[in-house]
Enzyme design. Sequence first.
Site, mmCIF file in Angstrom:
data_model
loop_
_atom_site.group_PDB
_atom_site.id
_atom_site.type_symbol
_atom_site.label_atom_id
_atom_site.label_comp_id
_atom_site.label_asym_id
_atom_site.label_seq_id
_atom_site.Cartn_x
_atom_site.Cartn_y
_atom_site.Cartn_z
ATOM 1 N N GLU A 258 90.817 21.943 115.064
ATOM 2 C CA GLU A 258 90.799 20.535 114.634
ATOM 3 C C GLU A 258 90.424 20.546 113.166
ATOM 4 O O GLU A 258 89.268 20.764 112.810
ATOM 5 C CB GLU A 258 89.761 19.754 115.454
ATOM 6 C CG GLU A 258 90.039 19.716 116.944
ATOM 7 C CD GLU A 258 91.168 18.762 117.311
ATOM 8 O OE1 GLU A 258 91.637 17.997 116.437
ATOM 9 O OE2 GLU A 258 91.597 18.799 118.475
ATOM 10 N N CYS A 292 87.347 13.000 109.599
ATOM 11 C CA CYS A 292 88.690 13.574 109.476
ATOM 12 C C CYS A 292 89.738 12.496 109.695
ATOM 13 O O CYS A 292 90.858 12.587 109.213
ATOM 14 C CB CYS A 292 88.873 14.686 110.488
ATOM 15 S SG CYS A 292 88.444 14.152 112.153
ATOM 16 N N GLU A 389 91.691 15.444 100.673
ATOM 17 C CA GLU A 389 90.900 14.720 101.662
ATOM 18 C C GLU A 389 89.643 14.216 100.945
ATOM 19 O O GLU A 389 88.869 15.013 100.405
ATOM 20 C CB GLU A 389 90.529 15.682 102.798
ATOM 21 C CG GLU A 389 89.874 14.990 103.951
ATOM 22 C CD GLU A 389 89.546 15.953 105.097
ATOM 23 O OE1 GLU A 389 89.265 17.136 104.847
ATOM 24 O OE2 GLU A 389 89.553 15.494 106.255
HETATM 25 P P1 NAD Z 1 83.682 23.436 107.082
HETATM 26 O O1 NAD Z 1 85.025 24.015 107.331
HETATM 27 O O2 NAD Z 1 83.021 23.726 105.797
HETATM 28 O O3 NAD Z 1 82.654 23.901 108.208
HETATM 29 C C1 NAD Z 1 82.948 23.759 109.581
HETATM 30 C C2 NAD Z 1 82.201 24.828 110.343
HETATM 31 O O4 NAD Z 1 82.652 26.114 109.923
HETATM 32 C C3 NAD Z 1 80.698 24.825 110.151
HETATM 33 O O5 NAD Z 1 80.078 25.129 111.371
HETATM 34 C C4 NAD Z 1 80.471 25.953 109.149
HETATM 35 O O6 NAD Z 1 79.221 26.556 109.277
HETATM 36 C C5 NAD Z 1 81.557 26.920 109.532
HETATM 37 N N1 NAD Z 1 81.988 27.785 108.434
HETATM 38 C C6 NAD Z 1 82.053 27.474 107.114
HETATM 39 N N2 NAD Z 1 82.515 28.517 106.405
HETATM 40 C C7 NAD Z 1 82.768 29.509 107.301
HETATM 41 C C8 NAD Z 1 83.268 30.830 107.180
HETATM 42 N N3 NAD Z 1 83.627 31.344 105.997
HETATM 43 N N4 NAD Z 1 83.397 31.571 108.297
HETATM 44 C C9 NAD Z 1 83.061 31.050 109.495
HETATM 45 N N5 NAD Z 1 82.585 29.801 109.674
HETATM 46 C C10 NAD Z 1 82.437 29.036 108.588
HETATM 47 O O7 NAD Z 1 83.851 21.866 107.345
HETATM 48 P P2 NAD Z 1 82.745 20.745 107.235
HETATM 49 O O8 NAD Z 1 82.501 20.468 105.801
HETATM 50 O O9 NAD Z 1 81.570 21.067 108.116
HETATM 51 O O10 NAD Z 1 83.481 19.519 107.930
HETATM 52 C C11 NAD Z 1 84.347 18.697 107.261
HETATM 53 C C12 NAD Z 1 85.780 19.071 107.573
HETATM 54 O O11 NAD Z 1 85.969 19.038 108.986
HETATM 55 C C13 NAD Z 1 86.796 18.097 107.014
HETATM 56 O O12 NAD Z 1 87.898 18.784 106.489
HETATM 57 C C14 NAD Z 1 87.206 17.281 108.245
HETATM 58 O O13 NAD Z 1 88.477 16.692 108.153
HETATM 59 C C15 NAD Z 1 87.138 18.294 109.305
HETATM 60 N N6 NAD Z 1 86.987 17.654 110.607
HETATM 61 C C16 NAD Z 1 88.059 17.658 111.430
HETATM 62 C C17 NAD Z 1 87.965 17.021 112.653
HETATM 63 C C18 NAD Z 1 89.132 17.005 113.585
HETATM 64 O O14 NAD Z 1 88.927 16.736 114.764
HETATM 65 N N7 NAD Z 1 90.350 17.300 113.132
HETATM 66 C C19 NAD Z 1 86.774 16.404 113.034
HETATM 67 C C20 NAD Z 1 85.690 16.417 112.150
HETATM 68 C C21 NAD Z 1 85.817 17.065 110.938
#
Ligand code: NAD
Length: 488
Positions: A258, A292, A389
């Site tokens: 997602e 999102c 975004e």
């Molecule tokens: P992010 O990708 O920075 O982090 C998401 C998760 O991934 C966190 O748990 C983080 O610790 C982990 N993570 C970060 N870097 C990593 C790496 N290198 N290796 C492994 N894990 C890692 O995203 P965010 O800032 O927490 O959330 C915002 C984003 O999430 C936005 O792009 C939003 O659109 C998306 N989002 C999507 C949905 C959906 O259902 N499509 C829902 C909510 C948020």
Amino acid sequence: MNARETTLLEALPTGLYIDGKWVDGADGTFDVHDPATGEVLARVADASAQDGLRALDAAAAAQRSWARTPPRERGEVLRRTWQLLEDRAEDFALLMTLEMGKPIAESRAEVAYGGEFLRWFAEEAVRISGRYGPAPEGRGLMTVSHRPVGPCYLVTPWNFPLAMATRKIAPAVAAGCTAVVKPAELTPLTTLALIDLLTEAGLPPGVVNVVTTSRPEPLSDALLADRRLRKLSFTGSTRVGVSLLRKAAGNVLRTSMELGGNAPFVVFEDADLDRAVDGAVLAKFRNIGQACTAANRFLVHRSVADEFVARLTDRVAALTVGRGTEDGVEIGPLVSDRAVEGSARLVGDAVARGAVVRTGGRAPAGPGHYFEPTLLDGVTAEMAVSAEEIFAPIVGVQRFDTEDEAVALANATDFGLVGYVFTRDAQRGARMMELIETGMLGLNVGAVSNAAAPFGGVKQSGLGREGGAEGIGEYLETTYTLTPSPFG
Ligand code: NAD
């Protein structure tokens, strides 16, 4: 912090939850902050890659017995967890507002929404079925059945600390999978509180394990490289999602992704403008613009654009900004200083390229990571505010002249999570259902999320669906058995 907040935080578990026990992390602890004040709320255990593997040991050991636990029993654990969450809804709402910043009314709404996944999948656990029938040429009987995928790695973002966790944990548990859950490092507290409820509801040790870490990459790498893991479910940015997909390919893992969005919000000349303005406020400003599903590009027919902008500007300018715990606050802080800097950059880029700020546009002085609710008019597709975004309370309005142009603009993005369309013309609405390239569409509504619906995107917004009848299928394998025809 007041006495109630302090008491709530003091009662929270802060360790890693592995095999039914709270344990320390090998890398000490890291701090969790209140984005409204910068205060440290809690110090939580910092897991190493080795801790992650210990959590997977527990999940792998529990897999067989959990898969054999009757579906009704698995469902009952979820149902009891939902009831406990309802009973403690106010505590969970406050905790989310403290660690993430959203207004308390929105946190209450998230408790209800997040809880629904527990209740929905409690009901879905007993509906896992298959089929049985003759092979077409008559030489055998075919049985199709479903079994749990196996141990899962569930990675969640910070913007919906409860709902993103329950949307993964509930279908995994219902399907008979065990899991290692890794919440976002900015907002781990809600997941830690949730695991207490699952335990109280009777979830056996090892079925769900939680690891918090300030360095997600090495821990994730270790789990994705381990052959015992069978599934990755990730919610977060497309950038991180793509890198995890590459790593998951190494072990040919099942994946549910997602990812990010860039939702178009299309207002046609025949729209009910009152409804469109209400929908715009909801689709843009829920969660301080950090969803999102947030409307990212407002595409408005030229003949109604001035009126739409005038009405929406009044509404945006009237939004109350402040700490989410205070009554009447509609816009809390952004999650970090970086998010504030990013917002200022988007506004600066748009203005430099000719957009006009109708209201807002600045970051007030601290403490807290605030950004004013903002409306930019005269935005074009080339500006960063359209291409990226936004994840902040910033509206950017573009004008269009024809339906074809609106559809082309709406689809001119690599993302495809959700779209919003406002029109009174039913035929046009039906055309938009066919033409807008997104996994979800709000037709004359500004929010679509529902535990009973398949949530997810197309294009670079993701793979798979969460919620609905489809949600549990993400955690099930399909198997097929052929037996000889009983008639020889
Ligand atoms: P992010 O990708 O920075 O982090 C998401 C998760 O991934 C966190 O748990 C983080 O610790 C982990 N993570 C970060 N870097 C990593 C790496 N290198 N290796 C492994 N894990 C890692 O995203 P965010 O800032 O927490 O959330 C915002 C984003 O999430 C936005 O792009 C939003 O659109 C998306 N989002 C999507 C949905 C959906 O259902 N499509 C829902 C909510 C948020």
